[in-house]
Enzyme design. Structure first.
Site, PDB file in Angstrom:
ATOM      1  N   THR A 187       5.611   5.555   2.910  1.00  0.00           N
ATOM      2  CA  THR A 187       6.327   6.768   2.484  1.00  0.00           C
ATOM      3  C   THR A 187       6.135   7.824   3.566  1.00  0.00           C
ATOM      4  OG1 THR A 187       5.838   6.266   0.178  1.00  0.00           O
ATOM      5  CG2 THR A 187       6.542   8.508   0.660  1.00  0.00           C
TER       6      THR A 187
ATOM      7  N   LYS B 105      12.954   8.374  -2.277  1.00  0.00           N
ATOM      8  CA  LYS B 105      11.517   8.329  -2.613  1.00  0.00           C
ATOM      9  C   LYS B 105      10.980   9.766  -2.790  1.00  0.00           C
ATOM     10  CE  LYS B 105       7.184   6.946  -2.873  1.00  0.00           C
ATOM     11  NZ  LYS B 105       6.559   6.122  -3.881  1.00  0.00           N
TER      12      LYS B 105
HETATM   13  P1  NAP Z   1      -4.234   2.471   2.189  1.00  0.00           P
HETATM   14  O1  NAP Z   1      -4.865   1.547   1.230  1.00  0.00           O
HETATM   15  O2  NAP Z   1      -4.923   3.746   2.546  1.00  0.00           O
HETATM   16  O3  NAP Z   1      -3.918   1.652   3.515  1.00  0.00           O
HETATM   17  C1  NAP Z   1      -3.370   2.259   4.638  1.00  0.00           C
HETATM   18  C2  NAP Z   1      -3.181   1.182   5.697  1.00  0.00           C
HETATM   19  O4  NAP Z   1      -2.576   1.791   6.840  1.00  0.00           O
HETATM   20  C3  NAP Z   1      -4.487   0.577   6.169  1.00  0.00           C
HETATM   21  O5  NAP Z   1      -4.235  -0.772   6.492  1.00  0.00           O
HETATM   22  C4  NAP Z   1      -4.786   1.383   7.438  1.00  0.00           C
HETATM   23  O6  NAP Z   1      -5.571   0.690   8.380  1.00  0.00           O
HETATM   24  C5  NAP Z   1      -3.387   1.558   7.977  1.00  0.00           C
HETATM   25  N1  NAP Z   1      -3.271   2.722   8.882  1.00  0.00           N
HETATM   26  C6  NAP Z   1      -3.313   4.036   8.540  1.00  0.00           C
HETATM   27  N2  NAP Z   1      -3.163   4.801   9.631  1.00  0.00           N
HETATM   28  C7  NAP Z   1      -3.013   3.956  10.678  1.00  0.00           C
HETATM   29  C8  NAP Z   1      -2.798   4.160  12.055  1.00  0.00           C
HETATM   30  N3  NAP Z   1      -2.708   5.379  12.596  1.00  0.00           N
HETATM   31  N4  NAP Z   1      -2.714   3.068  12.841  1.00  0.00           N
HETATM   32  C9  NAP Z   1      -2.799   1.813  12.306  1.00  0.00           C
HETATM   33  N5  NAP Z   1      -2.984   1.568  11.019  1.00  0.00           N
HETATM   34  C10 NAP Z   1      -3.088   2.629  10.201  1.00  0.00           C
HETATM   35  O7  NAP Z   1      -2.755   2.905   1.695  1.00  0.00           O
HETATM   36  P2  NAP Z   1      -1.760   2.172   0.677  1.00  0.00           P
HETATM   37  O8  NAP Z   1      -2.088   2.588  -0.709  1.00  0.00           O
HETATM   38  O9  NAP Z   1      -1.672   0.746   1.016  1.00  0.00           O
HETATM   39  O10 NAP Z   1      -0.377   2.932   1.043  1.00  0.00           O
HETATM   40  C11 NAP Z   1       0.382   2.593   2.178  1.00  0.00           C
HETATM   41  C12 NAP Z   1       1.715   3.384   2.123  1.00  0.00           C
HETATM   42  O11 NAP Z   1       2.385   3.073   0.895  1.00  0.00           O
HETATM   43  C13 NAP Z   1       1.552   4.897   2.154  1.00  0.00           C
HETATM   44  O12 NAP Z   1       2.610   5.472   2.905  1.00  0.00           O
HETATM   45  C14 NAP Z   1       1.672   5.280   0.678  1.00  0.00           C
HETATM   46  O13 NAP Z   1       2.128   6.608   0.490  1.00  0.00           O
HETATM   47  C15 NAP Z   1       2.684   4.278   0.195  1.00  0.00           C
HETATM   48  N6  NAP Z   1       2.617   3.986  -1.247  1.00  0.00           N
HETATM   49  C16 NAP Z   1       1.424   3.766  -1.861  1.00  0.00           C
HETATM   50  C17 NAP Z   1       1.399   3.508  -3.232  1.00  0.00           C
HETATM   51  C18 NAP Z   1       0.085   3.266  -3.965  1.00  0.00           C
HETATM   52  O14 NAP Z   1       0.096   3.243  -5.203  1.00  0.00           O
HETATM   53  N7  NAP Z   1      -1.039   3.065  -3.272  1.00  0.00           N
HETATM   54  C19 NAP Z   1       2.591   3.469  -3.965  1.00  0.00           C
HETATM   55  C20 NAP Z   1       3.803   3.650  -3.302  1.00  0.00           C
HETATM   56  C21 NAP Z   1       3.809   3.926  -1.943  1.00  0.00           C
HETATM   57  P3  NAP Z   1      -7.192   0.708   8.285  1.00  0.00           P
HETATM   58  O15 NAP Z   1      -7.541  -0.445   7.384  1.00  0.00           O
HETATM   59  O16 NAP Z   1      -7.626   0.518   9.677  1.00  0.00           O
HETATM   60  O17 NAP Z   1      -7.580   2.058   7.722  1.00  0.00           O
END
Ligand code: NAP
Length: 301
Positions: free
Chosen positions: A100, A175
């Site tokens: 997002t 979104k």
């Molecule tokens: P998360 O668990 O915090 O995971 C984030 C991922 O992105 C991790 O693999 C992290 O790597 C990687 N990352 C972040 N910054 C980076 C960078 N600069 N370079 C390389 N890798 C990077 O987040 P998530 O919940 O999976 O969410 C991911 C996306 O989906 C977000 O945009 C969020 O808003 C969206 N989303 C989430 C949900 C939800 O319920 N969680 C629902 C809808 C949409 P590391 O392992 O190295 O930290």
């Protein structure tokens, strides 16, 4: 192209990406993953997917690359950085960003990608960690319809409600609309609970009857029962909701559109952050109401 011969790269094995890449693998696609923190790739390795040493290497091995990282600058880094997707991409690669992020930045990135012969779709999701695990996400897609047609089987392995919203950036715009409504429904839910508590009616009864009527919402159905049990654990964290509201408010600023309610939810959630609740679920907004109104909605320890 058959599933095994379609090479899919997946970047970002967080809460969402881990499950989504696994569903692609289970559906029979040939998957190569990369995650910044290498230890998070161990589990994926154990299911039998390939791993790569950079987004650039992922792109070099793939027909389609999916990014599922955090915020706008994170996507830009893994796409446009020196070790990014565009540095390793061949002509004709399809890039799907499912994080997002900002619609405006998405359009800029797509233009840059097009200059390198890469077609981009934005495909943010709704449905949370449960939707990612069960492959039931709602996917909001922006970009060329013809490109979407080519990757539909792949997106269907991760979600069940797949909607083409318009040109590039339109998925992120929809979104953002989703997040405006989630924020305001959340505020409505915690205000109603505070009102009910102070007025002395039974909270469970209030939730039960209002859920069935015109006030029904996802927040009321799913988060209100957790609030009255005092469960503030994250399905979706305050940190991420604030990221999304920042994106909404930046876009609204660009369009000269006042969003009074959204701005208020953003400020109230800032109070949750100030009290250390950044990683709590968004339902922690109830604590702000408790402080403002001197009312105890969650059970006292
Ligand atoms: P998360 O668990 O915090 O995971 C984030 C991922 O992105 C991790 O693999 C992290 O790597 C990687 N990352 C972040 N910054 C980076 C960078 N600069 N370079 C390389 N890798 C990077 O987040 P998530 O919940 O999976 O969410 C991911 C996306 O989906 C977000 O945009 C969020 O808003 C969206 N989303 C989430 C949900 C939800 O319920 N969680 C629902 C809808 C949409 P590391 O392992 O190295 O930290």
């Amino acid at each position: 192209m058959g599933k095994e011969s379609l090479h899919v790269g997946f970047i970002g094995l967080g809460i969402m990406g881990q499950s989504m890449s696994r569903n692609l693998h289970r559906a029979g696609f040939s998957v190569t993953v990369w995650n910044r923190t290498a230890s998070r790739m161990e589990e994926a390795k154990a299911w039998g997917v390939k791993t790569a040493s950079s987004p650039r290497e992922v792109a070099a091995q793939s027909d389609v690359v999916i990014t599922m990282v955090g915020d706008t600058p994170d996507v830009r880094e893994v796409v446009e950085g020196p070790e990014g997707v565009l540095a390793g991409a061949r002509d004709g690669l399809i890039l799907i960003d499912m994080s997002t992020i900002s619609p405006e930045a998405t359009r800029q990135m797509a233009a840059q990608a097009a200059a390198e012969g890469v077609r981009m779709l934005d495909a943010p999701v709704s449905g949370g960690d449960v939707g990612a695990r069960e492959g039931t996400l709602s996917i909001m897609v922006g970009g060329e319809e013809e490109t979407l047609e080519q990757v539909k089987p792949l997106l269907k392995a991760m979600g069940k409600n797949l909607v083409h919203c318009g040109p590039i950036g339109a998925g992120q715009t929809v979104k953002a609309c989703n997040q405006i409504m989630c924020g305001l429904n959340l505020l409505g839910m915690v205000e109603a609970l505070s009102f009910a508590k102070k007025a002395g009616v039974d909270l469970e009864t209030m939730i039960e009857v209002t859920t069935q009527g015109a006030a029904g919402s996802w927040a009321l159905t799913n988060l209100a029962p957790r609030v009255i049990k005092g469960d503030l654990d994250p399905g979706f964290s305050v940190r991420f909701q604030q990221k999304d509201l920042r994106i909404v408010l930046e876009e609204a600023d660009r369009m000269d559109l006042p969003l009074l309610g959204t701005a208020q939810v953003n400020q109230l959630l800032r109070s949750v952050q100030a009290y250390g609740g950044e990683e709590d679920g968004t339902q922690a907004l109830v604590q702000v109401m408790e402080r403002l109104g001197r009312v105890q909605v969650t059970p006292q320890e």
